[in-house]
Design a protein around this motif. Structure first.
Motif, PDB file in Angstrom:
ATOM      1  N   GLY A   1      42.192  32.812  67.296  1.00 23.69           N
ATOM      2  CA  GLY A   1      42.827  32.122  68.416  1.00 23.69           C
ATOM      3  C   GLY A   1      43.720  33.058  69.216  1.00 23.69           C
ATOM      4  N   SER A   2      44.499  33.888  68.506  1.00 26.98           N
ATOM      5  CA  SER A   2      45.362  34.865  69.187  1.00 26.98           C
ATOM      6  C   SER A   2      44.531  35.911  69.913  1.00 26.98           C
ATOM      7  CB  SER A   2      46.273  35.558  68.168  1.00 26.98           C
ATOM      8  OG  SER A   2      47.169  34.646  67.573  1.00 26.98           O
ATOM      9  N   LEU A   3      43.454  36.362  69.275  1.00 27.04           N
ATOM     10  CA  LEU A   3      42.585  37.363  69.885  1.00 27.04           C
ATOM     11  C   LEU A   3      41.925  36.826  71.150  1.00 27.04           C
ATOM     12  CD1 LEU A   3      41.079  40.060  69.908  1.00 27.04           C
ATOM     13  CD2 LEU A   3      39.420  39.064  68.299  1.00 27.04           C
ATOM     14  N   VAL A   4      41.392  35.626  71.063  1.00 26.58           N
ATOM     15  CA  VAL A   4      40.731  35.004  72.215  1.00 26.58           C
ATOM     16  C   VAL A   4      41.706  34.830  73.380  1.00 26.58           C
ATOM     17  CG1 VAL A   4      39.772  32.820  73.025  1.00 26.58           C
ATOM     18  CG2 VAL A   4      38.875  33.870  70.945  1.00 26.58           C
ATOM     19  N   ALA A   5      42.920  34.419  73.065  1.00 30.58           N
ATOM     20  CA  ALA A   5      43.926  34.236  74.122  1.00 30.58           C
ATOM     21  C   ALA A   5      44.192  35.547  74.851  1.00 30.58           C
ATOM     22  CB  ALA A   5      45.219  33.697  73.516  1.00 30.58           C
ATOM     23  N   GLU A   6      44.220  36.645  74.123  1.00 30.57           N
ATOM     24  CA  GLU A   6      44.432  37.954  74.746  1.00 30.57           C
ATOM     25  C   GLU A   6      43.218  38.383  75.567  1.00 30.57           C
ATOM     26  OE1 GLU A   6      47.143  39.860  74.825  1.00 30.57           O
ATOM     27  OE2 GLU A   6      48.275  38.372  73.697  1.00 30.57           O
ATOM     28  N   ILE A   7      42.027  38.177  75.031  1.00 35.09           N
ATOM     29  CA  ILE A   7      40.810  38.575  75.739  1.00 35.09           C
ATOM     30  C   ILE A   7      40.701  37.842  77.075  1.00 35.09           C
ATOM     31  CG2 ILE A   7      38.282  38.462  75.698  1.00 35.09           C
ATOM     32  CD1 ILE A   7      38.415  39.008  72.696  1.00 35.09           C
ATOM     33  N   LYS A   8      41.073  36.569  77.076  1.00 40.76           N
ATOM     34  CA  LYS A   8      40.938  35.755  78.287  1.00 40.76           C
ATOM     35  C   LYS A   8      41.852  36.215  79.426  1.00 40.76           C
ATOM     36  CE  LYS A   8      41.338  31.654  76.348  1.00 40.76           C
ATOM     37  NZ  LYS A   8      41.331  30.175  76.180  1.00 40.76           N
ATOM     38  N   THR A   9      42.810  37.087  79.123  1.00 46.11           N
ATOM     39  CA  THR A   9      43.674  37.594  80.181  1.00 46.11           C
ATOM     40  C   THR A   9      42.972  38.646  81.033  1.00 46.11           C
ATOM     41  OG1 THR A   9      44.651  39.345  78.798  1.00 46.11           O
ATOM     42  CG2 THR A   9      45.725  37.180  78.771  1.00 46.11           C
ATOM     43  N   PHE A  10      41.859  39.208  80.533  1.00 47.77           N
ATOM     44  CA  PHE A  10      41.174  40.228  81.332  1.00 47.77           C
ATOM     45  C   PHE A  10      39.664  40.042  81.423  1.00 47.77           C
ATOM     46  CE2 PHE A  10      41.627  41.970  77.024  1.00 47.77           C
ATOM     47  CZ  PHE A  10      40.344  42.380  76.722  1.00 47.77           C
ATOM     48  N   GLU A  11      39.082  39.088  80.676  1.00 52.71           N
ATOM     49  CA  GLU A  11      37.643  38.886  80.764  1.00 52.71           C
ATOM     50  C   GLU A  11      37.291  37.459  80.351  1.00 52.71           C
ATOM     51  OE1 GLU A  11      33.898  41.699  79.853  1.00 52.71           O
ATOM     52  OE2 GLU A  11      34.979  41.083  78.053  1.00 52.71           O
ATOM     53  N   PRO A  12      36.372  36.794  81.076  1.00 55.33           N
ATOM     54  CA  PRO A  12      35.981  35.433  80.693  1.00 55.33           C
ATOM     55  C   PRO A  12      35.145  35.418  79.425  1.00 55.33           C
ATOM     56  CG  PRO A  12      34.637  36.199  82.525  1.00 55.33           C
ATOM     57  CD  PRO A  12      35.696  37.237  82.312  1.00 55.33           C
ATOM     58  N   ILE A  13      35.313  34.385  78.632  1.00 53.02           N
ATOM     59  CA  ILE A  13      34.493  34.165  77.439  1.00 53.02           C
ATOM     60  C   ILE A  13      34.127  32.686  77.393  1.00 53.02           C
ATOM     61  CG2 ILE A  13      35.532  36.053  76.117  1.00 53.02           C
ATOM     62  CD1 ILE A  13      37.186  33.949  74.639  1.00 53.02           C
ATOM     63  N   VAL A  14      33.209  32.347  76.511  1.00 57.21           N
ATOM     64  CA  VAL A  14      32.837  30.945  76.349  1.00 57.21           C
ATOM     65  C   VAL A  14      34.027  30.184  75.754  1.00 57.21           C
ATOM     66  CG1 VAL A  14      31.323  29.342  75.115  1.00 57.21           C
ATOM     67  CG2 VAL A  14      30.388  31.434  76.099  1.00 57.21           C
ATOM     68  N   GLU A  15      34.446  29.136  76.420  1.00 57.57           N
ATOM     69  CA  GLU A  15      35.616  28.369  75.999  1.00 57.57           C
ATOM     70  C   GLU A  15      35.251  27.375  74.903  1.00 57.57           C
ATOM     71  OE1 GLU A  15      38.745  28.438  76.941  1.00 57.57           O
ATOM     72  OE2 GLU A  15      38.778  29.651  78.765  1.00 57.57           O
ATOM     73  N   LYS A  16      35.933  27.466  73.766  1.00 55.27           N
ATOM     74  CA  LYS A  16      35.771  26.482  72.708  1.00 55.27           C
ATOM     75  C   LYS A  16      36.933  26.599  71.730  1.00 55.27           C
ATOM     76  CE  LYS A  16      32.312  29.456  70.429  1.00 55.27           C
ATOM     77  NZ  LYS A  16      30.903  29.498  69.964  1.00 55.27           N
ATOM     78  N   ASP A  17      37.030  25.639  70.836  1.00 55.33           N
ATOM     79  CA  ASP A  17      38.071  25.664  69.821  1.00 55.33           C
ATOM     80  C   ASP A  17      37.926  26.933  68.983  1.00 55.33           C
ATOM     81  OD1 ASP A  17      39.187  25.013  67.001  1.00 55.33           O
ATOM     82  OD2 ASP A  17      39.971  23.411  68.259  1.00 55.33           O
ATOM     83  N   ALA A  18      39.055  27.533  68.603  1.00 53.56           N
ATOM     84  CA  ALA A  18      39.035  28.813  67.882  1.00 53.56           C
ATOM     85  C   ALA A  18      38.171  28.766  66.624  1.00 53.56           C
ATOM     86  CB  ALA A  18      40.459  29.229  67.531  1.00 53.56           C
ATOM     87  N   LYS A  19      38.162  27.621  65.929  1.00 50.78           N
ATOM     88  CA  LYS A  19      37.405  27.543  64.681  1.00 50.78           C
ATOM     89  C   LYS A  19      35.904  27.659  64.911  1.00 50.78           C
ATOM     90  CE  LYS A  19      37.317  22.466  64.496  1.00 50.78           C
ATOM     91  NZ  LYS A  19      37.803  21.275  63.759  1.00 50.78           N
ATOM     92  N   LYS A  20      35.448  27.361  66.129  1.00 48.18           N
ATOM     93  CA  LYS A  20      34.021  27.409  66.417  1.00 48.18           C
ATOM     94  C   LYS A  20      33.517  28.833  66.654  1.00 48.18           C
ATOM     95  CE  LYS A  20      33.504  22.671  68.050  1.00 48.18           C
ATOM     96  NZ  LYS A  20      32.695  22.273  66.891  1.00 48.18           N
ATOM     97  N   TYR A  21      34.427  29.789  66.808  1.00 49.49           N
ATOM     98  CA  TYR A  21      34.020  31.194  66.885  1.00 49.49           C
ATOM     99  C   TYR A  21      33.760  31.761  65.486  1.00 49.49           C
ATOM    100  CZ  TYR A  21      35.942  31.126  71.666  1.00 49.49           C
ATOM    101  OH  TYR A  21      36.217  30.837  72.981  1.00 49.49           O
ATOM    102  N   VAL A  22      34.365  31.129  64.494  1.00 50.84           N
ATOM    103  CA  VAL A  22      34.319  31.652  63.119  1.00 50.84           C
ATOM    104  C   VAL A  22      33.065  31.166  62.404  1.00 50.84           C
ATOM    105  CG1 VAL A  22      35.523  31.726  60.894  1.00 50.84           C
ATOM    106  CG2 VAL A  22      36.828  31.773  63.044  1.00 50.84           C
ATOM    107  N   GLY A  23      32.377  32.090  61.734  1.00 54.78           N
ATOM    108  CA  GLY A  23      31.139  31.752  61.047  1.00 54.78           C
ATOM    109  C   GLY A  23      31.359  30.921  59.787  1.00 54.78           C
ATOM    110  N   ARG A  24      30.311  30.234  59.358  1.00 56.64           N
ATOM    111  CA  ARG A  24      30.353  29.435  58.128  1.00 56.64           C
ATOM    112  C   ARG A  24      30.348  30.340  56.905  1.00 56.64           C
ATOM    113  NH1 ARG A  24      28.341  24.369  57.606  1.00 56.64           N
ATOM    114  NH2 ARG A  24      26.931  25.039  55.959  1.00 56.64           N
TER     115      ARG A  24
END
Length: 219
Positions: free
Chosen positions: A43-66
């Motif tokens: 979640g912290s990483l995604v928040a930082e990335i979004k300051t300079f590049e667009p990414i697919v928006e979703k809940d942080a847990k959905k980026y994490v693999g099973r």
């Protein structure tokens, strides 16, 4: 700023030694605590990335693999992955080269690029390299790029790819069947307060590489 805890790695080490359902169920709360740590970090990483590049928006847990393995076609019947990972789809539509983070005891890395491309995409990638190989060479021969990634990784042909000549100046790049960069991290760095910053510095260095292949994927 969220950090990865040493306890997360302690859990993964024990899981690797006890990769079975009874142990996992008995330690479910430990798993959930470790996964929560991974999700918070992403979640912290995604928040930082979004300051300079667009990414697919979703809940942080959905980026994490099973953590549960798909056993249908595997000879290895251990039920759980002994690592945490996350896939971040770059670009608002997720069609660009993704960013992948892998956390495993003695095997932590950040990577991305084109992995196992379909034949049509691989053909277009080789055409782009043939036409604009000097651009890619400039990217991968940059001192900062070499510092973080050394060289490209991926499966490679032994022979000259069909349709190209042995004296092609981009031959070694054309032989690749995958176009991947990755940087390995020492576990001590992963659990330190500067790990997120190191990921962002690494990511920033990889962006020209990603962009070169993004435009091929989107063409």
């Amino acid at each position: 700023m969220e950090t990865i805890t040493a306890d997360l790695f302690a859990f993964l080490r024990e899981l690797k030694l006890n990769n079975n359902k009874p142990w996992f169920e008995a330690n479910k709360s430990w798993y959930e605590k470790s996964r929560a740590n991974m999700i918070s970090f992403i979640g912290s990483l995604v928040a930082e990335i979004k300051t300079f590049e667009p990414i697919v928006e979703k809940d942080a847990k959905k980026y994490v693999g099973r953590i549960y393995r798909d056993l249908r076609f595997s000879k290895d019947k251990t039920p759980y992955h002994s690592y945490f990972n996350a896939l971040i789809e770059r670009g608002g539509d997720g069609k660009k080269c993704p960013l992948y983070l892998h956390l495993e005891p003695d095997n932590c890395f950040l990577g991305g690029g084109i992995w196992q491309p379909e034949p049509d995409l691989l053909k277009r990638v080789r055409q782009e390299i043939d036409y604009n190989g000097s651009v890619l060479h400039e990217i991968i021969e940059n001192k900062k790029f070499i510092k973080y990634f050394q060289e490209l990784t991926g499966d490679k042909l032994l022979r000259v790819p069909k349709g190209y000549e042995p004296d092609n100046p981009n031959l070694e790049l054309l032989k690749l069947k995958q176009y991947i960069v990755h940087r390995r991290f020492d576990e001590h760095l992963v659990v330190s307060s500067v790990f997120l910053t190191e990921i962002l510095l690494t990511y920033d260095t990889a962006i020209p590489f990603f962009t070169f292949f993004d435009q091929v994927k989107l063409s």
